[in-house]
Design a protein around this motif. Structure first.
Motif, PDB file in Angstrom:
ATOM      1  N   PHE A 157      -3.752  -1.248   2.732  1.00 43.52           N
ATOM      2  CA  PHE A 157      -4.131  -2.437   3.497  1.00 43.52           C
ATOM      3  C   PHE A 157      -3.692  -2.370   4.957  1.00 43.52           C
ATOM      4  CE2 PHE A 157      -3.956  -3.834  -0.921  1.00 43.52           C
ATOM      5  CZ  PHE A 157      -5.158  -4.504  -1.037  1.00 43.52           C
ATOM      6  N   SER A 158      -3.020  -1.310   5.333  1.00 45.20           N
ATOM      7  CA  SER A 158      -2.528  -1.193   6.702  1.00 45.20           C
ATOM      8  C   SER A 158      -3.687  -1.134   7.693  1.00 45.20           C
ATOM      9  CB  SER A 158      -1.677   0.080   6.831  1.00 45.20           C
ATOM     10  OG  SER A 158      -1.255   0.271   8.160  1.00 45.20           O
ATOM     11  N   GLY A 159      -3.651  -2.011   8.686  1.00 43.92           N
ATOM     12  CA  GLY A 159      -4.663  -1.990   9.739  1.00 43.92           C
ATOM     13  C   GLY A 159      -5.957  -2.688   9.400  1.00 43.92           C
ATOM     14  N   LEU A 160      -6.059  -3.287   8.219  1.00 38.67           N
ATOM     15  CA  LEU A 160      -7.303  -3.949   7.838  1.00 38.67           C
ATOM     16  C   LEU A 160      -7.307  -5.409   8.290  1.00 38.67           C
ATOM     17  CD1 LEU A 160      -7.912  -2.691   4.182  1.00 38.67           C
ATOM     18  CD2 LEU A 160      -8.774  -1.731   6.323  1.00 38.67           C
ATOM     19  N   ASP A 161      -8.471  -5.889   8.728  1.00 34.46           N
ATOM     20  CA  ASP A 161      -8.594  -7.297   9.076  1.00 34.46           C
ATOM     21  C   ASP A 161      -8.765  -8.113   7.784  1.00 34.46           C
ATOM     22  OD1 ASP A 161     -11.363  -7.331   8.263  1.00 34.46           O
ATOM     23  OD2 ASP A 161     -11.924  -6.498  10.211  1.00 34.46           O
ATOM     24  N   PRO A 162      -8.656  -9.439   7.868  1.00 29.05           N
ATOM     25  CA  PRO A 162      -8.714 -10.259   6.642  1.00 29.05           C
ATOM     26  C   PRO A 162      -9.961 -10.041   5.796  1.00 29.05           C
ATOM     27  CG  PRO A 162      -7.850 -11.564   8.449  1.00 29.05           C
ATOM     28  CD  PRO A 162      -8.300 -10.255   9.055  1.00 29.05           C
ATOM     29  N   ASP A 163     -11.123  -9.843   6.432  1.00 31.62           N
ATOM     30  CA  ASP A 163     -12.350  -9.615   5.663  1.00 31.62           C
ATOM     31  C   ASP A 163     -12.259  -8.308   4.884  1.00 31.62           C
ATOM     32  OD1 ASP A 163     -13.511 -11.973   6.505  1.00 31.62           O
ATOM     33  OD2 ASP A 163     -14.591 -11.042   8.181  1.00 31.62           O
ATOM     34  N   ALA A 164     -11.736  -7.278   5.539  1.00 26.12           N
ATOM     35  CA  ALA A 164     -11.608  -5.990   4.857  1.00 26.12           C
ATOM     36  C   ALA A 164     -10.570  -6.050   3.742  1.00 26.12           C
ATOM     37  CB  ALA A 164     -11.241  -4.905   5.860  1.00 26.12           C
ATOM     38  N   VAL A 165      -9.506  -6.832   3.946  1.00 26.84           N
ATOM     39  CA  VAL A 165      -8.512  -7.022   2.877  1.00 26.84           C
ATOM     40  C   VAL A 165      -9.174  -7.657   1.656  1.00 26.84           C
ATOM     41  CG1 VAL A 165      -6.463  -8.331   2.198  1.00 26.84           C
ATOM     42  CG2 VAL A 165      -6.503  -7.134   4.390  1.00 26.84           C
ATOM     43  N   ASP A 166     -10.031  -8.654   1.888  1.00 26.09           N
ATOM     44  CA  ASP A 166     -10.733  -9.298   0.780  1.00 26.09           C
ATOM     45  C   ASP A 166     -11.653  -8.316   0.066  1.00 26.09           C
ATOM     46  OD1 ASP A 166      -9.464 -11.678   1.333  1.00 26.09           O
ATOM     47  OD2 ASP A 166     -11.149 -12.529   2.462  1.00 26.09           O
ATOM     48  N   SER A 167     -12.364  -7.490   0.842  1.00 26.64           N
ATOM     49  CA  SER A 167     -13.262  -6.498   0.239  1.00 26.64           C
ATOM     50  C   SER A 167     -12.477  -5.490  -0.579  1.00 26.64           C
ATOM     51  CB  SER A 167     -14.067  -5.771   1.331  1.00 26.64           C
ATOM     52  OG  SER A 167     -14.917  -6.656   2.006  1.00 26.64           O
ATOM     53  N   MET A 168     -11.357  -5.046  -0.024  1.00 23.10           N
ATOM     54  CA  MET A 168     -10.521  -4.080  -0.719  1.00 23.10           C
ATOM     55  C   MET A 168      -9.969  -4.682  -2.009  1.00 23.10           C
ATOM     56  SD  MET A 168      -9.313  -1.068  -0.724  1.00 23.10           S
ATOM     57  CE  MET A 168      -7.969  -0.091  -1.391  1.00 23.10           C
ATOM     58  N   THR A 169      -9.532  -5.921  -1.942  1.00 21.96           N
ATOM     59  CA  THR A 169      -8.997  -6.595  -3.120  1.00 21.96           C
ATOM     60  C   THR A 169     -10.051  -6.696  -4.216  1.00 21.96           C
ATOM     61  OG1 THR A 169      -7.473  -7.898  -1.768  1.00 21.96           O
ATOM     62  CG2 THR A 169      -7.975  -8.731  -3.968  1.00 21.96           C
ATOM     63  N   ASP A 170     -11.282  -7.067  -3.843  1.00 25.68           N
ATOM     64  CA  ASP A 170     -12.365  -7.168  -4.819  1.00 25.68           C
ATOM     65  C   ASP A 170     -12.629  -5.820  -5.483  1.00 25.68           C
ATOM     66  OD1 ASP A 170     -12.661  -9.844  -4.222  1.00 25.68           O
ATOM     67  OD2 ASP A 170     -14.363  -9.542  -2.873  1.00 25.68           O
ATOM     68  N   ILE A 171     -12.622  -4.770  -4.691  1.00 25.70           N
ATOM     69  CA  ILE A 171     -12.888  -3.435  -5.230  1.00 25.70           C
ATOM     70  C   ILE A 171     -11.792  -3.004  -6.190  1.00 25.70           C
ATOM     71  CG2 ILE A 171     -12.990  -0.982  -4.608  1.00 25.70           C
ATOM     72  CD1 ILE A 171     -14.478  -1.862  -2.046  1.00 25.70           C
ATOM     73  N   LEU A 172     -10.541  -3.242  -5.831  1.00 24.93           N
ATOM     74  CA  LEU A 172      -9.444  -2.868  -6.720  1.00 24.93           C
ATOM     75  C   LEU A 172      -9.503  -3.652  -8.023  1.00 24.93           C
ATOM     76  CD1 LEU A 172      -6.411  -2.486  -4.282  1.00 24.93           C
ATOM     77  CD2 LEU A 172      -7.959  -0.731  -5.146  1.00 24.93           C
ATOM     78  N   ARG A 173      -9.834  -4.925  -7.941  1.00 25.85           N
ATOM     79  CA  ARG A 173      -9.948  -5.737  -9.147  1.00 25.85           C
ATOM     80  C   ARG A 173     -11.094  -5.246 -10.037  1.00 25.85           C
ATOM     81  NH1 ARG A 173      -5.432  -7.712 -10.858  1.00 25.85           N
ATOM     82  NH2 ARG A 173      -4.437  -9.172  -9.434  1.00 25.85           N
ATOM     83  N   GLU A 174     -12.170  -4.790  -9.435  1.00 27.43           N
ATOM     84  CA  GLU A 174     -13.272  -4.237 -10.220  1.00 27.43           C
ATOM     85  C   GLU A 174     -12.802  -3.007 -11.007  1.00 27.43           C
ATOM     86  OE1 GLU A 174     -16.451  -3.449  -7.540  1.00 27.43           O
ATOM     87  OE2 GLU A 174     -16.729  -5.566  -7.010  1.00 27.43           O
ATOM     88  N   HIS A 175     -11.941  -2.217 -10.396  1.00 26.39           N
ATOM     89  CA  HIS A 175     -11.420  -1.032 -11.085  1.00 26.39           C
ATOM     90  C   HIS A 175     -10.466  -1.436 -12.214  1.00 26.39           C
ATOM     91  CE1 HIS A 175     -13.181   1.156  -7.720  1.00 26.39           C
ATOM     92  NE2 HIS A 175     -12.925   2.289  -8.361  1.00 26.39           N
ATOM     93  N   THR A 176      -9.594  -2.408 -11.961  1.00 20.90           N
ATOM     94  CA  THR A 176      -8.660  -2.799 -13.021  1.00 20.90           C
ATOM     95  C   THR A 176      -9.388  -3.461 -14.192  1.00 20.90           C
ATOM     96  OG1 THR A 176      -8.155  -4.908 -11.890  1.00 20.90           O
ATOM     97  CG2 THR A 176      -6.699  -3.029 -11.452  1.00 20.90           C
ATOM     98  N   VAL A 177     -10.469  -4.182 -13.918  1.00 16.48           N
ATOM     99  CA  VAL A 177     -11.251  -4.779 -14.996  1.00 16.48           C
ATOM    100  C   VAL A 177     -11.795  -3.699 -15.920  1.00 16.48           C
ATOM    101  CG1 VAL A 177     -13.440  -5.969 -15.485  1.00 16.48           C
ATOM    102  CG2 VAL A 177     -11.858  -6.919 -13.812  1.00 16.48           C
ATOM    103  N   ARG A 178     -12.057  -2.521 -15.367  1.00 14.84           N
ATOM    104  CA  ARG A 178     -12.538  -1.396 -16.180  1.00 14.84           C
ATOM    105  C   ARG A 178     -11.387  -0.636 -16.840  1.00 14.84           C
ATOM    106  NH1 ARG A 178     -15.800  -0.186 -11.554  1.00 14.84           N
ATOM    107  NH2 ARG A 178     -14.824   1.857 -11.327  1.00 14.84           N
ATOM    108  N   GLY A 179     -10.164  -1.141 -16.689  1.00 10.61           N
ATOM    109  CA  GLY A 179      -9.021  -0.530 -17.354  1.00 10.61           C
ATOM    110  C   GLY A 179      -8.313   0.529 -16.563  1.00 10.61           C
ATOM    111  N   ILE A 180      -8.637   0.672 -15.291  1.00  7.96           N
ATOM    112  CA  ILE A 180      -8.036   1.722 -14.463  1.00  7.96           C
ATOM    113  C   ILE A 180      -6.691   1.251 -13.919  1.00  7.96           C
ATOM    114  CG2 ILE A 180      -8.316   3.018 -12.300  1.00  7.96           C
ATOM    115  CD1 ILE A 180     -11.342   2.951 -12.874  1.00  7.96           C
ATOM    116  N   PRO A 181      -5.635   2.050 -14.067  1.00  3.05           N
ATOM    117  CA  PRO A 181      -4.340   1.684 -13.477  1.00  3.05           C
ATOM    118  C   PRO A 181      -4.336   1.945 -11.979  1.00  3.05           C
ATOM    119  CG  PRO A 181      -4.168   3.787 -14.627  1.00  3.05           C
ATOM    120  CD  PRO A 181      -5.566   3.296 -14.857  1.00  3.05           C
TER     121      PRO A 181
END
Length: 294
Positions: A157-181
């Motif tokens: 998350f270093s250097g990301l603006d708030p919109d990019a933080v939200d996008s990154m968070t959504d992507i990580l959550r999509e991976h964890t929903v699929r069972g990825i650590p």
């Protein structure tokens, strides 16, 4: 599940990582926090096989991790590994092919990710033409394009603006929903507290705390905020078992050293006059961090 057991790494006379053990469970975001030099990056490099470990074991799904396993992990290093003169799309496609993707599949996946991060119109630009924040976005995409079995992200998350933080968070959550650590390090404690299922705190090469935010909060000192109708100075002379952290006019912050003494304190306060508030204070992650790393 990714499991670290007694990992140790020395550089000459310096023990950078000293017997580190914790789990990164399937489908969970695990935050990894600690000050500069705490040993986070060295630990992540050992997980990825970039650094050899002097002692300890890394398990993937219950068996010792192999080079083949590590190649399936998505990795974002602390030092960004992008080629500044190469166009964004060409570089990411090359990295995707190194992971075994076809050129066509790699480019399709890359364009989807570039679109999500608002970079689709920069696909043909050289990396050096991008801002540092956009370069960070490209580095993140490099870790995500090959359908990783696990994600190991050093300061994503270093250097990301708030919109990019939200996008990154959504992507990580999509991976964890699929069972990825997912294991990620960050100095942004408020972000870690908001996002993580679990966290591990390191200091001086060792794990000093690990668990969910709620577990770490419950394990801290028991403190109450007492707000009175008059001056709270008398609390300084309260009975044994109560430590006064601070008094400011009608408000006192007290720590219950001896279990059960909060009730007599409240009763004495009520006998002296109006009690406006008597409430348990839940410590923020930043407070817990300062206490366990001191």
């Amino acid at each position: 599940m990714l499991q670290l057991r007694d990992l140790t790494r020395r550089f000459g006379d310096i023990t950078a990582v000293d017997g580190v053990s914790f789990d990164v469970s399937d489908g969970q975001l695990t935050g990894f926090v600690g000050g500069n030099g705490a040993g986070k990056t060295t630990t992540m490099r050992m997980v990825m096989g970039v650094l050899a470990r002097d002692e300890g074991t890394i398990l993937w799904n219950g068996a010792p991790v192999t080079v083949h396993d590590q190649r399936r992990f998505g990795y974002m290093p602390e030092e960004r590994g992008l080629y500044p003169k190469q166009p964004v799309l060409d570089q990411l496609a090359y990295l995707g092919e190194l992971h075994g993707m076809t050129g066509r599949d790699a480019r399709r996946s890359i364009m989807e990710q570039l679109e999500r991060f608002g970079l689709a119109d920069r696909a043909k630009d050289r990396v050096e033409k991008l801002s540092l924040g956009n370069q960070q976005r490209v580095q993140i995409i490099a870790a995500l394009i090959a359908e990783p079995a696990a994600l190991i992200l050093d300061e994503p998350f270093s250097g990301l603006d708030p919109d990019a933080v939200d996008s990154m968070t959504d992507i990580l959550r999509e991976h964890t929903v699929r069972g990825i650590p997912v294991l990620f390090s960050s100095h942004q404690l408020d972000l870690v507290q908001r996002l993580c299922d679990r966290l591990t705190i390191m200091a001086r090469g060792r794990v000093v705390a690990s668990g969910t935010v709620s577990e770490l909060q419950a394990g801290g000192p028991t403190r109450y905020k007492l707000t009175l109708g008059g001056d709270a100075g008398w609390v300084r002379d309260a009975r044994h078992g109560v430590h006064v952290v601070d008094v400011d006019g009608p408000t006192a912050l007290v720590e219950i050293v001896q279990e059960g003494t909060e009730q007599p304190l409240l009763e004495e306060a009520m006998a002296r006059g109006p009690v406006r508030e008597f409430a348990r204070v839940i410590p923020a992650l930043s407070e817990i961090y300062r206490e366990v790393t001191a």
